[in-house]
Design a protein around this motif. Sequence first.
Motif, PDB file in Angstrom:
ATOM      1  N   ILE A  16      -7.139  -4.664   0.277  1.00 35.18           N
ATOM      2  CA  ILE A  16      -6.188  -5.289  -1.159  1.00 35.18           C
ATOM      3  C   ILE A  16      -5.055  -4.574  -1.231  1.00 35.18           C
ATOM      4  O   ILE A  16      -4.522  -3.857  -2.039  1.00 35.18           O
ATOM      5  CB  ILE A  16      -7.097  -4.898  -2.278  1.00 35.18           C
ATOM      6  CG1 ILE A  16      -8.498  -5.375  -2.385  1.00 35.18           C
ATOM      7  CG2 ILE A  16      -6.747  -5.762  -3.794  1.00 35.18           C
ATOM      8  CD1 ILE A  16      -9.330  -4.636  -3.269  1.00 35.18           C
ATOM      9  N   GLY A  17      -4.481  -4.728  -0.005  1.00 36.50           N
ATOM     10  CA  GLY A  17      -2.886  -4.138   0.222  1.00 36.50           C
ATOM     11  C   GLY A  17      -1.764  -5.064  -0.418  1.00 36.50           C
ATOM     12  O   GLY A  17      -2.288  -6.005  -1.086  1.00 36.50           O
ATOM     13  N   PRO A  18      -0.755  -4.800  -0.324  1.00 39.83           N
ATOM     14  CA  PRO A  18       0.312  -5.628  -0.914  1.00 39.83           C
ATOM     15  C   PRO A  18       0.485  -6.777  -0.179  1.00 39.83           C
ATOM     16  O   PRO A  18       0.935  -7.956  -0.998  1.00 39.83           O
ATOM     17  CB  PRO A  18       1.691  -4.430  -0.606  1.00 39.83           C
ATOM     18  CG  PRO A  18       1.333  -3.556   0.588  1.00 39.83           C
ATOM     19  CD  PRO A  18      -0.203  -3.390   0.373  1.00 39.83           C
ATOM     20  N   GLY A  19       0.222  -6.746   1.132  1.00 40.06           N
ATOM     21  CA  GLY A  19       0.015  -8.089   1.571  1.00 40.06           C
ATOM     22  C   GLY A  19      -0.904  -9.117   0.913  1.00 40.06           C
ATOM     23  O   GLY A  19      -0.605 -10.459   0.700  1.00 40.06           O
ATOM     24  N   PHE A  20      -2.233  -8.784   0.671  1.00 39.28           N
ATOM     25  CA  PHE A  20      -3.051  -9.292  -0.102  1.00 39.28           C
ATOM     26  C   PHE A  20      -2.644 -10.009  -1.590  1.00 39.28           C
ATOM     27  O   PHE A  20      -2.569 -11.014  -1.898  1.00 39.28           O
ATOM     28  CB  PHE A  20      -4.392  -8.807  -0.260  1.00 39.28           C
ATOM     29  CG  PHE A  20      -5.366  -9.729  -1.192  1.00 39.28           C
ATOM     30  CD1 PHE A  20      -6.116 -10.687  -0.426  1.00 39.28           C
ATOM     31  CD2 PHE A  20      -5.522  -9.386  -2.194  1.00 39.28           C
ATOM     32  CE1 PHE A  20      -6.935 -11.403  -1.290  1.00 39.28           C
ATOM     33  CE2 PHE A  20      -6.623 -10.215  -3.177  1.00 39.28           C
ATOM     34  CZ  PHE A  20      -7.238 -11.212  -2.386  1.00 39.28           C
ATOM     35  N   ILE A  21      -1.973  -9.152  -2.105  1.00 41.67           N
ATOM     36  CA  ILE A  21      -1.432  -9.128  -3.358  1.00 41.67           C
ATOM     37  C   ILE A  21      -0.345 -10.527  -3.355  1.00 41.67           C
ATOM     38  O   ILE A  21      -0.251 -11.216  -4.260  1.00 41.67           O
ATOM     39  CB  ILE A  21      -0.897  -7.974  -4.233  1.00 41.67           C
ATOM     40  CG1 ILE A  21      -2.040  -6.933  -4.483  1.00 41.67           C
ATOM     41  CG2 ILE A  21      -0.040  -8.216  -5.588  1.00 41.67           C
ATOM     42  CD1 ILE A  21      -1.609  -5.883  -4.839  1.00 41.67           C
ATOM     43  N   THR A  22       0.441 -10.234  -2.511  1.00 42.77           N
ATOM     44  CA  THR A  22       1.715 -11.209  -2.363  1.00 42.77           C
ATOM     45  C   THR A  22       1.107 -12.461  -1.942  1.00 42.77           C
ATOM     46  O   THR A  22       1.549 -13.402  -2.319  1.00 42.77           O
ATOM     47  CB  THR A  22       2.543 -10.688  -1.508  1.00 42.77           C
ATOM     48  OG1 THR A  22       3.237  -9.219  -1.816  1.00 42.77           O
ATOM     49  CG2 THR A  22       3.920 -11.650  -1.188  1.00 42.77           C
ATOM     50  N   ALA A  82      -1.473  -0.068  -3.818  1.00 41.64           N
ATOM     51  CA  ALA A  82      -1.970  -0.798  -2.774  1.00 41.64           C
ATOM     52  C   ALA A  82      -1.368  -0.578  -1.566  1.00 41.64           C
ATOM     53  O   ALA A  82      -1.949  -0.351  -0.526  1.00 41.64           O
ATOM     54  CB  ALA A  82      -1.854  -2.425  -3.158  1.00 41.64           C
ATOM     55  N   ALA A  83       0.038  -0.373  -1.500  1.00 36.40           N
ATOM     56  CA  ALA A  83       0.913  -0.249  -0.538  1.00 36.40           C
ATOM     57  C   ALA A  83       0.569   1.041   0.404  1.00 36.40           C
ATOM     58  O   ALA A  83       0.455   1.381   1.350  1.00 36.40           O
ATOM     59  CB  ALA A  83       2.168  -0.578  -0.850  1.00 36.40           C
ATOM     60  N   ILE A  84       0.834   2.266  -0.692  1.00 40.59           N
ATOM     61  CA  ILE A  84       0.653   3.735  -0.052  1.00 40.59           C
ATOM     62  C   ILE A  84      -0.755   3.892   0.664  1.00 40.59           C
ATOM     63  O   ILE A  84      -0.746   4.552   1.542  1.00 40.59           O
ATOM     64  CB  ILE A  84       0.902   4.767  -1.053  1.00 40.59           C
ATOM     65  CG1 ILE A  84       1.180   5.952  -0.471  1.00 40.59           C
ATOM     66  CG2 ILE A  84      -0.161   4.630  -2.115  1.00 40.59           C
ATOM     67  CD1 ILE A  84       2.584   5.968   0.369  1.00 40.59           C
ATOM     68  N   THR A  85      -1.800   3.233  -0.123  1.00 43.93           N
ATOM     69  CA  THR A  85      -3.159   3.501   0.475  1.00 43.93           C
ATOM     70  C   THR A  85      -3.217   2.576   1.851  1.00 43.93           C
ATOM     71  O   THR A  85      -3.965   3.035   2.876  1.00 43.93           O
ATOM     72  CB  THR A  85      -4.222   3.203  -0.373  1.00 43.93           C
ATOM     73  OG1 THR A  85      -4.120   1.741  -1.004  1.00 43.93           O
ATOM     74  CG2 THR A  85      -4.306   4.232  -1.628  1.00 43.93           C
ATOM     75  N   SER A  86      -2.492   1.340   1.982  1.00 42.99           N
ATOM     76  CA  SER A  86      -2.671   0.733   3.092  1.00 42.99           C
ATOM     77  C   SER A  86      -1.782   1.298   4.307  1.00 42.99           C
ATOM     78  O   SER A  86      -2.194   1.169   5.330  1.00 42.99           O
ATOM     79  CB  SER A  86      -2.201  -0.758   2.814  1.00 42.99           C
ATOM     80  OG  SER A  86      -2.974  -1.392   1.880  1.00 42.99           O
TER      81      SER A  86
END
Length: 425
Positions: free
Chosen positions: A47-53, A305-309
């Motif tokens: 569930i990183g920034p890619g998935f959110i976008t 989401a981004a920093i954990t990814s």
Amino acid sequence: MSDPSQDTSAPQAPSPPGTRSAGIKRFATARSRSLLGALFLMATSAIGPGFITQTATFTQQLGAAFAFGILVSVLIDLAVQMNVWRMITLTGKRASVLANDALPGSGYVLAVLIVLGGLVFNIGNTAGAGLGMNALFGIDPRLGGAISAAIAIAIFLAKRAGVLVDRVVIVAGLVMIVLTVTVMILSDPPVGDALRQTVLPDTVSFATITTIVGGTVGGYITYAGAHKLLDSGTAGPEHIAEVNRAAVSGIIVTGIMRYVLFLAILGVVASGVVLDVTGNPAGDAFGAAAGETGLRLFGAVFWIAAITSVIGAAYTSVSFLPVFSARITGRVADRWTVGFIVVSLAAYLSIGTPPATLLVFVGGLNGLILPIGLTLFMYIGWFRGSLLGTARYPRWLLVVGTLATVVTWYMAVNAVGPIFDLLSV
């Protein structure tokens, strides 16, 4: 990454009963933390920034029909993770080493694909961290990306990096869930229509499903939790039950989170708001749902989401490198991980592709890589079962994994053109 639960330095004198009980309790706590860390490392990577976008972009394009794509991604996740986690922890070998044992040379190919895919993914993760800081504090996204990369590097340089990563991803994952549920309630989505189209969609897009699958279980994400378990000492047939629970629990957490995020954005889209899919579509959705507060909430969710990814992509990609050199372990691996983050940041700062477009593309690219690794693992399960030990491997699990492999190959072949077309946007 070095893990304190695996300290084998000097022999110890026998301890008094009370001390021994305390040691057992500490070991059990460390094991539980490591399992939760593996679960949340997989979940936050998925569930990183890619998935959110991607969710914002595809919800704008498909509306409630995108719920079907989420359902397919969860089912494929189950088939993939239960097979991959089981095989890796049964053998106690990382994916590239196990692949080499089964088919000489294939582990090197897999390692190169995962590291390259992870690098591209991490460029997108760094871009996402920059967007999150921009929404939170109004600073330039490139500066935000640089600050976030520095934070990730500091985590890996910490003396007890393994413990710190576990704690960061667990706390960050829980905060992300709470914030997204808050926005979902505020956006008031059409839940009935979403539930119907989860199983009976008005339209189906293979490119969309391939991209979302790639962004949630493609590339490095497939192996993130399993390699983390190996580093914590959770390997061998005696741990299969807890490994299965961790894998299934992680997929349940990610599935719920994906659907909640989708509903939060669907409520905004259904109200007539048009999201800017080349700008910051998820930020637009959160802002429309809750105004200025929503934009800040988006910034917090997106940055977490981004920093954990960034952490997950760097750690897992570097975990494939020991197949080339046995020296890349412990603190040496941590230094390679720092280098991986620095290269990702440099690439992000030098490219001109809009961050939102990049975040959608990297999911698609890793969706194209996914079936290659799956094919290798299904080959091991069907034809090299002796590598998995004496315990009989569940036939039903191999059948499910093979079906998932066929589906991902079919989707990848049909989606390769549209995915690379994203770069021309």
